[in-house]
Design a protein around this motif. Structure first.
Motif, PDB file in Angstrom:
ATOM      1  N   ALA B  80       1.150  -1.168  -0.003  1.00 36.98           N
ATOM      2  CA  ALA B  80       0.004  -0.247   0.085  1.00 36.98           C
ATOM      3  C   ALA B  80       0.851   1.178   0.169  1.00 36.98           C
ATOM      4  O   ALA B  80       1.801   0.954   0.656  1.00 36.98           O
ATOM      5  CB  ALA B  80      -0.814  -0.062   1.088  1.00 36.98           C
ATOM      6  N   GLU B  82      -0.815   4.607  -0.412  1.00 34.83           N
ATOM      7  CA  GLU B  82      -1.747   5.745   0.266  1.00 34.83           C
ATOM      8  C   GLU B  82      -2.996   5.118   0.787  1.00 34.83           C
ATOM      9  O   GLU B  82      -3.495   4.202   0.269  1.00 34.83           O
ATOM     10  CB  GLU B  82      -1.712   6.608  -0.922  1.00 34.83           C
ATOM     11  N   ILE B  83      -3.416   5.927   1.857  1.00 43.03           N
ATOM     12  CA  ILE B  83      -4.782   5.502   2.305  1.00 43.03           C
ATOM     13  C   ILE B  83      -5.575   6.643   1.979  1.00 43.03           C
ATOM     14  O   ILE B  83      -5.216   7.679   2.580  1.00 43.03           O
ATOM     15  CB  ILE B  83      -4.819   5.449   3.788  1.00 43.03           C
ATOM     16  N   ARG B  85      -8.619   8.005   3.302  1.00 43.36           N
ATOM     17  CA  ARG B  85      -9.401   7.555   4.276  1.00 43.36           C
ATOM     18  C   ARG B  85     -10.814   8.224   3.577  1.00 43.36           C
ATOM     19  O   ARG B  85     -12.060   7.535   3.965  1.00 43.36           O
ATOM     20  CB  ARG B  85      -9.179   8.410   5.531  1.00 43.36           C
ATOM     21  N   ILE B  90      -7.465   1.912  -0.662  1.00 44.40           N
ATOM     22  CA  ILE B  90      -6.070   2.042  -0.396  1.00 44.40           C
ATOM     23  C   ILE B  90      -5.343   1.910  -1.794  1.00 44.40           C
ATOM     24  O   ILE B  90      -6.124   1.286  -2.759  1.00 44.40           O
ATOM     25  CB  ILE B  90      -5.373   1.097   0.420  1.00 44.40           C
ATOM     26  N   SER B  97      -6.220  -0.431  -6.793  1.00 38.90           N
ATOM     27  CA  SER B  97      -6.697   0.013  -5.364  1.00 38.90           C
ATOM     28  C   SER B  97      -7.520  -0.831  -4.966  1.00 38.90           C
ATOM     29  O   SER B  97      -8.435  -1.698  -5.657  1.00 38.90           O
ATOM     30  CB  SER B  97      -7.011   1.436  -5.572  1.00 38.90           C
ATOM     31  N   LEU B 103     -10.129  -1.262   7.737  1.00 43.35           N
ATOM     32  CA  LEU B 103      -8.866  -1.401   7.221  1.00 43.35           C
ATOM     33  C   LEU B 103      -8.036  -1.741   8.364  1.00 43.35           C
ATOM     34  O   LEU B 103      -8.056  -1.304   9.400  1.00 43.35           O
ATOM     35  CB  LEU B 103      -8.356  -0.226   6.748  1.00 43.35           C
ATOM     36  N   ALA B 231      -1.530   9.561   6.062  1.00 44.82           N
ATOM     37  CA  ALA B 231      -2.830   9.565   6.073  1.00 44.82           C
ATOM     38  C   ALA B 231      -3.610  10.353   7.272  1.00 44.82           C
ATOM     39  O   ALA B 231      -4.813  10.519   7.513  1.00 44.82           O
ATOM     40  CB  ALA B 231      -3.489   8.174   6.026  1.00 44.82           C
TER      41      ALA B 231
END
Lengths: 107, 389
Positions: B80, B82-83, B85, B90, B97, B103, B231
């Protein structure tokens, strides 16, 4: 190669051929048999590979070691006289046909 | 359908996926593993695997068919990056993705490395690939310098010694395993290694490694918290979680080595790097997500095998004001009990399996034990533990 039969708490039976020197626990994991968790990976630090050994084979197994003796006091399902940790059953030719029954829960 | 995405294919991630299914969770479960291997056991890497007594085939925590049978989507060799939110999604390094409802970050920790100054030959140990490299390098070396006198360093030193290598342990501090054990145990392990022919240099600099055929470093880890920090999640020596292992975002959890969690045995927030913590936090978070909110409160335990010694720890002894020993240090069969203001904090056992099992039960139940009872071999600890449980 010796054979081992694993019987789940619901009666589902799986028989596999295993290499001498491997443990009953690792063969269960390798073959995707549910019912044996082995959270500690066979280090005799948890009690989540608990099995009930068919009485016909009990005499052939080596005596319960000190570490196993202690861990058997922490099984989720109550310990029985034929309780063993499957990570401590190292397969030998004379265990051919071994039958182990798995508890409904390990944790 | 509800979706759980688990980031991290160590034991915590795997156990969370397995526990969700064991809890009867019916949604989708996806496990993202950065390594090319399906989740495997790490503890043997410094011991039986390195020694050649356990092969890579016995390391996987579950067989491939397990993932199929339990509908766990296993993604290998991706991570991963990037999250998102807001969008509950992700993004992966491979370009894909994944959308989530819950999560779980089980992103672990990475090895601390030595400052680079031409020591690119230094070998580290955390992954299977690193263990394969170390195993190969060991076959070619006759002298080994181990930088760091912690658990990993000492396990590697013991294994290398068993393989007949000349071994030197180089520790910057004044005693071994100082972060985890009391001075009494540090001294015991120092004597154990010396007795087996390991040279131990305390208060030493890495220069002491000069001339060794192989240099291995085990100098601690750094929790992986960049993904969480970027994040906007709270981080502080790990990803900060509450007693339900929830981060500052209620849909995002963190477990295992990376989770800075409130721990009743630590008397505050801590981060634990152990099989016990990975497994128990995984089970705890799975219950919560499956609809049974569960706070984390399991007793910490840990083990290490070095030479003929099995060392087992239960509880956390930091901050103790009294310690007493039971058994015989000379015979390598003893336990040390740690107390604070009369309350049992932790028990360290050397080849005293019964004491360790009893200690876990005593600490879990909060059963009172006095220092006098602890040293008195006529007091049956197991019985005491059972009577109160």
């Amino acid at each position: 190669m010796p054979k081992v039969t694993y019987i789940s708490h619901t009666g589902e039976s799986t028989t596999i051929e295993v290499a001498v020197g491997t443990t009953a626990m690792e063969n269960a994991v390798r073959n995707g048999i549910d019912g044996i968790l082995a959270e500690c990976g066979g280090a005799c630090m948890c009690a989540t590979c608990h099995v009930f050994v068919d009485p016909a084979f009990l005499d052939r197994l080596p005596p319960i070691g000190e570490e196993q003796e202690e861990m058997l006091g922490s099984t989720f399902e109550a310990r029985q006289p034929n309780s063993r940790l499957s990570c401590q059953i190292e397969m030998r030719p004379e265990y051919d046909g071994l039958i182990v029954r798995m508890p409904a829960r390990q944790t | 359908m509800d979706r759980v995405v688990i980031v991290g294919g160590g034991q915590a991630g795997l156990e969370a996926a397995a526990a969700l299914r064991a809890q009867g969770y019916e949604g989708t479960v996806t496990l993202v593993c950065e390594e090319p291997h399906a989740p495997y056991q790490r503890p043997p890497l410094s011991k039986q695997f390195l020694l050649g007594k356990q092969d890579a085939g016995s390391l996987p925590l579950r067989a491939v068919m397990f993932y199929e049978k339990h509908r766990i989507n296993l993604i290998l060799g991706d991570r991963a990056t990037e999250i998102n939110r807001g969008g509950k999604r992700i993004h992966l390094a491979g370009g894909g993705s994944l959308a989530y409802d819950h999560l779980i970050l089980a992103v672990g920790a990475r090895n601390r490395t030595l400052p680079v100054d031409g020591r690119e030959q230094v070998v580290y140990l955390r992954t299977l690939d690193e263990a394969e490299t170390l195993k190969q390098r060991l076959t070619e070396a006759s002298s080994v310098a181990v930088i760091g006198g912690g658990f990993i360093g000492l396990e590697v030193a013991a294994t290398a010694r068993k393989l007949g290598k000349m071994v030197t342990v180089i520790e910057a501090g004044p005693r071994l395993m100082a972060r985890a054990v009391s001075p009494l145990l540090s001294e015991f392990f120092l004597n154990l290694h010396l007795a087996h022919g390991v040279a131990v240099r305390l208060n030493a600099s890495v220069d002491a490694a000069a001339g060794a055929d192989l240099v291995v470093a085990g100098i601690g880890v750094i929790p992986n918290m960049e993904l969480a920090r970027e994040a906007g999640l709270a981080v502080a020596n790990g990803i900060v979680v509450d007693e339900y292992l929830r981060t500052s975002d209620p849909d995002v959890f963190a477990i295992g080595d990376c989770a800075a969690h409130p721990n009743r045995f630590a008397g505050g927030r801590t981060r634990l790097e152990s099989v016990q913590n990975a497994v128990d936090q995984a089970k705890c978070v799975a219950r919560t997500i499956a609809g049974e909110p569960t706070s984390y409160g399991d007793v910490p335990w840990f083990w290490t095998d070095q030479f003929d010694v099995r060392f087992q720890m239960a509880g956390l002894g930091a901050g103790h004001d009294l310690h007493v020993a039971r058994g015989s240090i000379e015979d390598h069969k003893f336990s040390v009990f740690y107390f604070k203001e009369g309350r049992l904090l932790a028990v360290d056992s050397v080849n005293r399996f019964g004491d360790h099992v009893a200690a876990r039960k005593l600490l879990t139940a909060g059963t009172p034990l006095t220092p006098e009872q602890a040293v008195d071999e006529s007091v049956d600890l197991k019985q005491l533990a059972t009577a109160h449980s």
